[in-house]
Design a protein around this motif. Sequence first.
Motif, PDB file in Angstrom:
ATOM      1  N   UNK A 294      -2.907  -7.174   4.769  1.00 25.08           N
ATOM      2  CA  UNK A 294      -1.914  -6.106   4.789  1.00 25.08           C
ATOM      3  C   UNK A 294      -1.834  -5.429   3.423  1.00 25.08           C
ATOM      4  N   UNK A 295      -1.812  -6.221   2.368  1.00 24.73           N
ATOM      5  CA  UNK A 295      -1.689  -5.675   1.019  1.00 24.73           C
ATOM      6  C   UNK A 295      -2.835  -4.719   0.693  1.00 24.73           C
ATOM      7  N   UNK A 296      -4.054  -5.165   0.917  1.00 21.12           N
ATOM      8  CA  UNK A 296      -5.195  -4.338   0.536  1.00 21.12           C
ATOM      9  C   UNK A 296      -5.331  -3.105   1.434  1.00 21.12           C
ATOM     10  N   UNK A 297      -4.870  -3.204   2.679  1.00 22.81           N
ATOM     11  CA  UNK A 297      -4.867  -2.013   3.530  1.00 22.81           C
ATOM     12  C   UNK A 297      -3.853  -0.997   3.040  1.00 22.81           C
ATOM     13  N   UNK A 298      -2.794  -1.487   2.399  1.00 20.82           N
ATOM     14  CA  UNK A 298      -1.737  -0.602   1.923  1.00 20.82           C
ATOM     15  C   UNK A 298      -2.043   0.053   0.576  1.00 20.82           C
ATOM     16  N   UNK A 299      -3.199  -0.260   0.021  1.00 21.22           N
ATOM     17  CA  UNK A 299      -3.582   0.411  -1.221  1.00 21.22           C
ATOM     18  C   UNK A 299      -3.716   1.912  -0.975  1.00 21.22           C
ATOM     19  N   UNK A 300      -4.183   2.271   0.216  1.00 18.40           N
ATOM     20  CA  UNK A 300      -4.243   3.674   0.605  1.00 18.40           C
ATOM     21  C   UNK A 300      -2.952   4.042   1.327  1.00 18.40           C
ATOM     22  N   UNK A 301      -2.368   5.164   0.969  1.00 20.47           N
ATOM     23  CA  UNK A 301      -1.141   5.592   1.613  1.00 20.47           C
ATOM     24  C   UNK A 301       0.081   5.327   0.750  1.00 20.47           C
ATOM     25  N   UNK A 302       1.214   5.775   1.233  1.00 14.78           N
ATOM     26  CA  UNK A 302       2.469   5.675   0.476  1.00 14.78           C
ATOM     27  C   UNK A 302       3.169   4.356   0.789  1.00 14.78           C
ATOM     28  N   UNK A 303       2.609   3.278   0.240  1.00 13.37           N
ATOM     29  CA  UNK A 303       3.126   1.944   0.551  1.00 13.37           C
ATOM     30  C   UNK A 303       3.500   1.165  -0.706  1.00 13.37           C
ATOM     31  N   UNK A 304       3.745   1.844  -1.806  1.00 14.72           N
ATOM     32  CA  UNK A 304       3.943   1.153  -3.075  1.00 14.72           C
ATOM     33  C   UNK A 304       5.028   0.079  -2.988  1.00 14.72           C
ATOM     34  N   UNK A 305       6.170   0.416  -2.400  1.00 15.46           N
ATOM     35  CA  UNK A 305       7.275  -0.552  -2.321  1.00 15.46           C
ATOM     36  C   UNK A 305       6.912  -1.736  -1.436  1.00 15.46           C
ATOM     37  N   UNK A 306       6.220  -1.467  -0.341  1.00 14.27           N
ATOM     38  CA  UNK A 306       5.836  -2.560   0.546  1.00 14.27           C
ATOM     39  C   UNK A 306       4.780  -3.451  -0.107  1.00 14.27           C
ATOM     40  N   UNK A 307       3.899  -2.860  -0.900  1.00 14.43           N
ATOM     41  CA  UNK A 307       2.926  -3.686  -1.631  1.00 14.43           C
ATOM     42  C   UNK A 307       3.635  -4.613  -2.601  1.00 14.43           C
ATOM     43  N   UNK A 308       4.687  -4.106  -3.244  1.00 16.67           N
ATOM     44  CA  UNK A 308       5.443  -4.950  -4.164  1.00 16.67           C
ATOM     45  C   UNK A 308       6.116  -6.099  -3.427  1.00 16.67           C
ATOM     46  N   UNK A 309       6.625  -5.810  -2.247  1.00 24.58           N
ATOM     47  CA  UNK A 309       7.217  -6.865  -1.417  1.00 24.58           C
ATOM     48  C   UNK A 309       6.171  -7.928  -1.098  1.00 24.58           C
ATOM     49  N   UNK A 310       4.974  -7.495  -0.723  1.00 22.40           N
ATOM     50  CA  UNK A 310       3.912  -8.440  -0.391  1.00 22.40           C
ATOM     51  C   UNK A 310       3.481  -9.246  -1.615  1.00 22.40           C
ATOM     52  N   UNK A 311       3.421  -8.610  -2.772  1.00 14.71           N
ATOM     53  CA  UNK A 311       3.093  -9.349  -3.993  1.00 14.71           C
ATOM     54  C   UNK A 311       4.092 -10.471  -4.230  1.00 14.71           C
ATOM     55  N   UNK A 312       5.358 -10.156  -4.090  1.00 17.39           N
ATOM     56  CA  UNK A 312       6.407 -11.166  -4.294  1.00 17.39           C
ATOM     57  C   UNK A 312       6.297 -12.288  -3.269  1.00 17.39           C
ATOM     58  N   UNK A 313       6.016 -11.923  -2.035  1.00 18.10           N
ATOM     59  CA  UNK A 313       5.888 -12.934  -0.983  1.00 18.10           C
ATOM     60  C   UNK A 313       4.691 -13.837  -1.234  1.00 18.10           C
ATOM     61  N   UNK A 314       3.588 -13.258  -1.677  1.00 15.69           N
ATOM     62  CA  UNK A 314       2.391 -14.059  -1.944  1.00 15.69           C
ATOM     63  C   UNK A 314       2.625 -15.012  -3.112  1.00 15.69           C
TER      64      UNK A 314
END
Length: 275
Positions: free
Chosen positions: A246-266
Amino acid sequence: MESRLIDVLQPIKDNDYTLPEGQNLQELTTMMLQKIGSVHPVLRDELIHMIFTTFIERGHYTNEQLKNILQSILNKNYLFYRIGMSKNEEDAVFKRSFSVLLIPPIMQKHRKSPFLKEEEIHRVWENLKKYMQQEKDHRGYVKEKGWAHAMAHAADAIYSVAACEEITKEEVLEMLPVIRQQFMIDQPYLFDEEERMVTAVLMMFRKIEHAERIEWLETLLYIRDSWQNPDEDIIINNSKHFMRAMYFRMIEGDYRELRQVLENLLRELRKQEAY
């Protein structure tokens, strides 16, 4: 019968999926449906599946015929074939898995030129949800029999239906916990099932609010019960792979906040790992 059917289907594929003169399409469709779950990988995957998909894409079927095919595969003899009674590694999964794989080309046809009623789309979604709740065979590639890949095929189907405008926010919110349940299991996914499902989830994310996306992502954080149970390590691994995909798929697109959420979860998930 299977060898005879191969003799019928192989020339169709070899001739750019052209229906031979004098061949009745309805009879051919019936024969292919009867053998859609064959354990012969060439017949099931390279011939029946490919011919069905190509015929649907090229408009060989009328809208009414497509409705009939869809109605057939959603019943207990196809999508739910032996789903509650199958023993581990039983061949019944092939019939279920390749039935669910017929849904995407039909839905794609509907999205280009709508022919299904709204209630029919909701019925497909509801049956997919029930299927996801019940499928227990998570094998990917099966030696000598080819792909079973039930979760990957289900992911493709979920994506194809979620992309229909008829699917609502409420329906998405009901499906997401079921997906979580299927991926937080003590059986390892080995064949990119999580990648296929991430594609479906991102499509579903379009229909829900930002806070609801975060709330669901947080359910992917597994908290172990014991440090002595190796099954939990498999669950944690599945969770990690899903979130990374999910994280790497979100590199493209407007997902900055969700990527941060995933980083914290990981980072939190790392605390649950045994080493």
